[in-house]
Design a protein around this motif. Sequence first.
Motif, short mmCIF file in Angstrom:
data_model
loop_
_atom_site.label_atom_id
_atom_site.label_comp_id
_atom_site.label_asym_id
_atom_site.label_seq_id
_atom_site.Cartn_x
_atom_site.Cartn_y
_atom_site.Cartn_z
N THR A 1 -20.17 -11.00 23.42
CA THR A 1 -18.86 -11.82 22.88
C THR A 1 -19.14 -13.25 22.89
OG1 THR A 1 -17.88 -11.99 25.06
CG2 THR A 1 -17.46 -9.73 24.10
N TRP A 2 -18.15 -14.01 22.36
CA TRP A 2 -18.43 -15.42 22.04
C TRP A 2 -18.31 -15.97 23.60
CZ3 TRP A 2 -20.29 -18.24 18.61
CH2 TRP A 2 -20.31 -17.94 17.26
N ASP A 3 -17.17 -15.62 24.45
CA ASP A 3 -17.10 -16.04 25.89
C ASP A 3 -18.33 -15.78 26.69
OD1 ASP A 3 -14.55 -16.73 25.21
OD2 ASP A 3 -13.51 -14.99 25.92
N GLU A 4 -19.01 -14.72 26.64
CA GLU A 4 -20.20 -14.25 27.21
C GLU A 4 -21.53 -15.22 26.87
OE1 GLU A 4 -20.13 -9.49 28.03
OE2 GLU A 4 -20.64 -10.13 26.07
N VAL A 5 -21.55 -15.49 25.39
CA VAL A 5 -22.30 -16.45 25.07
C VAL A 5 -22.36 -17.86 25.65
CG1 VAL A 5 -23.48 -17.59 22.88
CG2 VAL A 5 -23.24 -14.88 23.09
N PHE A 6 -20.94 -18.32 25.30
CA PHE A 6 -20.69 -19.56 26.06
C PHE A 6 -20.91 -19.80 27.36
CE2 PHE A 6 -17.41 -20.29 22.31
CZ PHE A 6 -18.38 -20.46 21.62
N ALA A 7 -20.57 -18.69 28.14
CA ALA A 7 -20.87 -18.88 29.64
C ALA A 7 -22.21 -18.89 30.03
CB ALA A 7 -20.34 -17.59 30.36
N THR A 8 -23.31 -18.12 29.19
CA THR A 8 -24.70 -18.24 29.43
C THR A 8 -25.06 -19.56 29.01
OG1 THR A 8 -24.82 -15.67 28.73
CG2 THR A 8 -26.86 -17.29 28.59
N ALA A 9 -24.63 -20.05 27.75
CA ALA A 9 -25.03 -21.42 27.34
C ALA A 9 -24.76 -22.55 28.55
CB ALA A 9 -24.18 -21.70 25.92
N THR A 10 -23.70 -22.26 29.08
CA THR A 10 -23.28 -23.19 30.22
C THR A 10 -24.34 -23.50 31.02
OG1 THR A 10 -20.76 -23.16 29.51
CG2 THR A 10 -21.49 -23.88 31.85
N ARG A 11 -24.91 -22.21 31.57
CA ARG A 11 -25.77 -22.08 32.68
C ARG A 11 -27.23 -22.43 32.12
NH1 ARG A 11 -26.16 -15.94 34.20
NH2 ARG A 11 -27.35 -16.78 35.73
N LEU A 12 -27.37 -22.65 30.85
CA LEU A 12 -28.59 -22.84 30.22
C LEU A 12 -29.07 -24.42 30.31
CD1 LEU A 12 -29.21 -20.45 27.38
CD2 LEU A 12 -30.62 -20.55 29.41
N ALA A 13 -27.81 -25.22 29.99
CA ALA A 13 -28.03 -26.49 29.73
C ALA A 13 -28.32 -27.43 30.80
CB ALA A 13 -26.54 -26.92 29.08
N LYS A 14 -29.19 -28.34 30.74
CA LYS A 14 -29.72 -29.23 31.75
C LYS A 14 -30.49 -30.42 31.28
CE LYS A 14 -34.16 -26.95 32.37
NZ LYS A 14 -34.87 -26.15 33.34
N GLY A 15 -30.49 -31.44 32.12
CA GLY A 15 -31.24 -32.42 31.89
C GLY A 15 -30.38 -33.85 31.24
N GLU A 16 -30.86 -35.06 30.99
CA GLU A 16 -30.24 -36.01 30.26
C GLU A 16 -30.91 -36.46 29.19
OE1 GLU A 16 -27.33 -36.70 31.18
OE2 GLU A 16 -27.39 -35.53 32.98
N GLY A 17 -30.35 -37.30 28.36
CA GLY A 17 -30.86 -37.99 27.27
C GLY A 17 -31.72 -37.30 26.20
N LYS A 18 -32.94 -37.50 25.98
CA LYS A 18 -33.83 -37.20 25.07
C LYS A 18 -34.46 -35.60 25.76
CE LYS A 18 -35.37 -41.40 23.09
NZ LYS A 18 -36.66 -42.30 22.72
N GLU A 19 -34.25 -35.62 27.16
CA GLU A 19 -34.81 -34.66 27.93
C GLU A 19 -33.82 -33.34 28.15
OE1 GLU A 19 -38.21 -34.50 28.38
OE2 GLU A 19 -37.96 -36.54 27.58
N ARG A 20 -32.66 -33.73 27.30
CA ARG A 20 -31.55 -32.67 27.51
C ARG A 20 -31.72 -31.23 26.70
NH1 ARG A 20 -27.10 -31.41 30.57
NH2 ARG A 20 -25.30 -30.57 29.43
N THR A 21 -31.60 -30.28 27.46
CA THR A 21 -31.73 -28.82 26.92
C THR A 21 -30.26 -28.29 26.65
OG1 THR A 21 -33.74 -28.37 27.90
CG2 THR A 21 -32.52 -26.28 27.12
N PHE A 22 -29.92 -27.99 25.46
CA PHE A 22 -28.72 -27.68 25.08
C PHE A 22 -28.56 -25.91 25.25
CE2 PHE A 22 -29.16 -31.72 23.18
CZ PHE A 22 -27.94 -32.33 23.57
N GLY A 23 -27.33 -25.58 25.41
CA GLY A 23 -27.29 -24.10 25.85
C GLY A 23 -27.12 -23.24 24.12
N PHE A 24 -26.53 -23.90 23.62
CA PHE A 24 -26.01 -23.09 22.13
C PHE A 24 -25.66 -24.25 21.16
CE2 PHE A 24 -22.62 -21.57 19.36
CZ PHE A 24 -23.43 -20.59 18.83
N SER A 25 -26.01 -23.61 19.78
CA SER A 25 -25.75 -24.54 18.69
C SER A 25 -25.53 -23.59 17.47
CB SER A 25 -26.89 -25.51 18.37
OG SER A 25 -26.58 -26.00 17.13
#
Length: 497
Positions: free
Chosen positions: A194-218
């Motif tokens: 589900t979208w809620d499951e994907v968004f929850a997973t994306a939140t756990r994946l995201a880390k870092g700052e600026g140019k080094e930032r890894t985003f969870g979902f797009s």
Amino acid sequence: MTKKNKFKKLLIATVVATMALGLLAGCTSKTSKNENEQKVVRIGMLYGSSDDSYFRQQYTDLFEYSNKNVTFEIVPAIDYSSYQFSESKQREMPDEFESIKKLMTGDNPVDIVIADTGTLKKLVQENMLKQLDPLMQEDKFDTSDIVPAVLGGLQDVGEGKLYGLTPSFSSSALYYNKKVFADAGIEVPKDNMTWDEVFATATRLAKGEGKERTFGFSFSSYAGDAYWSMQNIYMNTLQLKTFDDKAETMTVNSPQWKKSWESIAKLIKDKIVPTDQDIVYDDRNWTPISNDLFLQGRLGMMIGDSNYINQIENANKNAVGEIKDFKAVDWDVVTVPVHAEKPDIGSSVYLSNIFAINNSAPNAETAWEFIKFVNGEDFAKLRSRSGSSYEMVSRKSFIKPKQGLDYNIEAFFKLKPLPPTNSALDKLYVEKPGLNQVNNGNKYFQQVVENKLSVEEALKKWTEDGNKMLIELKNNPKVQFQEDGTPYVPSEEGIAR
């Protein structure tokens, strides 16, 4: 159309190979009974121009080659060429449905109609198309190999009956970067999340700052327009309405609208989902992957069409050692996320080139022979090798992973397409072009993202402004609106008055 020359070369080579192998034998059954009887089969399309070579190369040339007595005439309901250089004419483009109906009636009606699901549904409702089920039963036309989602989608349009067939479809899937998941110690995605499951997973994946930032979902490999993506990918399957069916009252101030906006706005504000501002443009160090966060290894999951596989593999084969710090992407795909309310509906499955027979077709038998051919196994085999990389053939036996790769290809066709939109609403948009501006809530959503308004305040403001515009449109359907909502009526010269 920029690929026209490439397709032409592919077609010539394919014709020779196909003829040698006898792959076209199946398309000469009934039409060759009387080879001296010359037939002109007219094909009506929603849109087109004086240059119909691409369509011919893709669909009709092979049939004409094997059936010397058959010639095809391609007729657009709306010819882009006649509107291309006139802004005033563009504003007054005719209703596409009424235009296709004109092609189907009169002294010289078209035999075949090429339609999308919305147009097909309206033609079925007005009893303008031949039902194909009896023809299929008579000729024992096998549909068991057609992708269930495609066949089911077409049957849904006809309320259980078939009035059209499509040889191809376009679709997207959820791509994910295995390394990003491994580094985070998180289990990789699975089909039907589900979208809620994907968004929850994306939140756990995201880390870092600026140019080094890894985003969870797009919503795509690049940042893009978050509002457009939210409307057309996330909210699409919910089929939420901006205003009622009569275009008299706004309907956005509701719990479902509020939940949708809150979910996406939070992901953007928390930098789980990237925006254009998260892409760093540096002309001096630009590379072909500068705009692509997924290829950069800075994105855990993204939605992309089947053609994106070519982009990944092209980079994996050619960018290693050529682009600084680039590492081959280890990836796979699962189905696009679904809403819990509609667990079997995908937001990115499209059936656009549906072939149907006009009830008033002068050459109905030949039309059916042609539709059988382009939806048959031989044609699917041909098209799977030389067709557009943005589409897949509808027969699943010929849907294979590209270039010998191993990935979850069923993710592209496991979900059913979205049902057609309300035909009455489509007509309203033609009658009242200003509804497009009423429907655009981007400026209100941006105020939420920028913390200038809460979601509740933004939707309330949009409701108030939208209701005022709907009143203006009720009084004068030709009214359009400036950015601040000020009404105006376009003049013939394109100047507001």
